[in-house]
Write an enzyme that holds these catalytic residues in place. Structure first.
Site, short mmCIF file in Angstrom:
data_model
loop_
_atom_site.label_atom_id
_atom_site.label_comp_id
_atom_site.label_asym_id
_atom_site.label_seq_id
_atom_site.Cartn_x
_atom_site.Cartn_y
_atom_site.Cartn_z
N GLU A 20 0.85 -1.19 0.00
CA GLU A 20 0.00 0.00 0.00
C GLU A 20 0.88 1.23 0.00
O GLU A 20 1.86 1.32 0.77
CB GLU A 20 -0.89 0.06 1.25
CG GLU A 20 -2.14 -0.74 1.18
CD GLU A 20 -3.06 -0.45 2.36
OE1 GLU A 20 -3.23 0.71 2.76
OE2 GLU A 20 -3.61 -1.44 2.90
C1 BG6 Z 1 -4.63 1.83 5.11
C2 BG6 Z 1 -5.68 0.77 5.01
O1 BG6 Z 1 -4.57 2.24 6.43
O2 BG6 Z 1 -4.80 3.03 4.44
C3 BG6 Z 1 -6.66 0.93 3.86
O3 BG6 Z 1 -5.13 -0.51 4.99
C4 BG6 Z 1 -6.96 2.40 3.67
O4 BG6 Z 1 -7.78 0.15 4.12
C5 BG6 Z 1 -5.67 3.13 3.33
O5 BG6 Z 1 -7.94 2.66 2.74
C6 BG6 Z 1 -5.84 4.60 3.01
O6 BG6 Z 1 -6.55 5.22 4.03
P1 BG6 Z 1 -7.84 6.09 3.74
O7 BG6 Z 1 -8.35 6.44 5.06
O8 BG6 Z 1 -7.37 7.26 2.96
O9 BG6 Z 1 -8.76 5.23 2.97
#
Ligand code: BG6
Length: 478
Positions: free
Chosen positions: A377
């Protein structure tokens, strides 16, 4: 900018989670899960964390964007075709536990849920896209939250084990890469989503939190062992939220404070899941704070045997710390805290942008553990504008990703072993922290607004073509 640093077979792709894109929240016999009671809007996490929150859906008061998601449940073929067009080698997704065990505590899995993911994996295979599957991404069945207290309960380990064995057996010919708990360490800051309970007003914060972590560590070790037993050649990773911690200045007090914050937040879970034992600093912390973890005979051996094969992590920002700080200098960000760093700019949501921090993270993690790393991510949540001619010119996203990919290349040159890169929300989806659709991460735009209006039509953004070329040139052309 050119580079030839990425190894052959590098896993380029994108990442999503079931609860944020599937929709179909009550289709196919799926049970309710934590995400289904998350209201839309910036206050969603505050609402949920309030002691006494009743875990009920209240449609009079709130809107629930996860119920529709972006309707991947019905449109997965179209979406996967778009991923394939970008050249994805891999796709990180999650299985919604409550599609497979609607209440979490049944004896037998739900065939309709299993069949849905069969169809998704078959579609991926058609395009030679390797799935990387998260077993638990903030999607615990609600029944386990309401009637067992989430991961406070030891019984949940058995239910999780049953779920894991079911999906491993079912998909043994289709899925090789598995991740256990998404951002497991997020439970330190925010137990609601990952650990399935809110801290009650009269309660000490850490005793139940660390007890729940212990249950997840046991569950994670069982999952690793089961995967190795059931699927030859499978690889299982832990999944951390990682934010390197910088001391605000060279005051040794602040350096020590930053060091402690880092190992407490960044390292504790990884130490257990990778090294197979509780680190000395946490055992010391338990003693000092009178935290007593209930363990069963054999738990520590199990944790020692069930260590992960690789480390996956999310990286969005670094964190800057000073021992003394005031409320008005705090930075905003993904559950992380810290104070504003004067050297960094921030996103529209106040998340500080620090590509070098990703290189630091990769080096820190590799120095400590020396096993392969996978960035599962990373990305920029931003407002996008659809122009009159229908184009979406997201140059800010391209710039963000270019700098972060360049930082990964630099880390590879530093000697770090990196398996792949799957930017978050490769197709626009519901934000986890705010429930907004307007916080967009994707290469693919979805016509849907915060209130749930829109045609759901998919559109390629400028970044779509840019990332397609990055993959085609194996990161040579950024
Ligand atoms: C991470 C999570 O914390 O960040 C995701 O694993 C999340 O599920 C991503 O969507 C981005 O955060 P946000 O709050 O911008 O969607």
């Amino acid at each position: 900018m050119t580079t030839t640093r990425f190894p052959e077979g590098f896993l380029w792709g994108g990442a999503t989670a079931a609860n944020q894109l599937e929709g179909g929240f009550d289709s196919g016999n799926k049970g309710l899960n934590i995400a289904d009671v998350l209201p839309g809007g910036k206050e969603r996490l505050t609402v949920l964390s309030k002691p006494g929150f009743n875990w009920e859906i209240d449609k009079e008061k709130y809107h629930y964007p996860n119920h529709l998601g972006i309707d991947f449940y019905h449109r997965y073929k179209e979406d996967i075709a778009l991923f394939a067009e970008m050249g994805f080698k891999t796709y990180r997704m999650s299985i919604a536990w409550s599609r497979i065990f609607p209440n979490g505590d049944e004896r037998e899995p739900n065939e309709e849920g299993l069949a849905f993911y069969d169809r998704v994996f078959d579609e991926l295979e058609k395009y030679d896209i390797e799935p990387v599957v998260t077993l638990s991404h903030y999607e615990m069945p609600l029944n386990l939250v309401k009637n067992y207290g989430g991961w406070r309960s030891r019984e949940v380990v058995t239910f999780f084990e049953r779920y894991v064995e079911s999906v491993l057996n079912r998909y043994k010919d289709k899925v090789k890469y598995w991740l256990t708990f998404n951002e497991i360490n997020s439970g330190i800051m925010m137990p609601v989503m990952g650990l399935g309970f809110a801290i009650q007003e009269e309660e000490d914060r850490y005793q139940p939190t660390f007890q729940a972590f212990h249950h997840q560590f046991v569950a994670s070790a069982l999952a690793v062992k089961a995967a190795h037993r059931i699927i030859q050649g499978s690889q299982v990773g832990c999944m951390l939220i990682y934010a390197p911690v910088y001391a605000y200045d060279s005051n040794p007090e602040n350096v020590m404070y930053a060091h402690e914050a880092s190992r407490f937040f960044n390292n504790f879970c990884g130490d257990v899941q990778v090294r197979g034992k509780y680190p000395a600093f946490i055992n010391h912390y338990f003693k000092e704070h009178n935290i007593n973890i209930d363990m069963e005979d054999g738990d520590l051996e199990l944790i020692n045997q069930g260590t992960v094969d690789f480390i996956s992590f999310s990286y969005y920002m670094s964190r800057t710390e000073r021992k003394e700080k005031t409320a008005d200098e705090m930075a905003q960000g993904n559950m992380i805290g810290g104070i504003k760093n004067p050297f960094l700019k921030a996103s529209d949501w106040g998340w500080e942008i620090d590509p070098t921090g990703l290189r630091v993270s990769l080096n820190e993690l590799y120095d400590r553990y020396e096993i392969p790393l996978f960035i599962v991510e990373n990305g920029l949540g931003a407002y996008d504008k659809v122009e009159e001619d229908g184009s979406i010119n997201d140059d800010y996203r391209i710039e963000y990703l270019r700098e972060h990919i360049d930082a990964i290349g630099a880390a590879i040159e530093d000697g770090v072993e990196v398996m792949g890169y799957t930017p978050w929300g490769c197709i626009d989806l519901v934000s986890a922290s705010t429930g907004e659709m307007s916080k967009r991460y994707g290469f693919i735009h979805v016509d849907l607004d915060n209130e749930g209006n829109g045609t759901l039509e998919r559109k390629k953004k400028k970044s779509f073509y840019w990332y397609q070329n990055v993959i085609k040139t194996n990161g040579e052309e950024l």
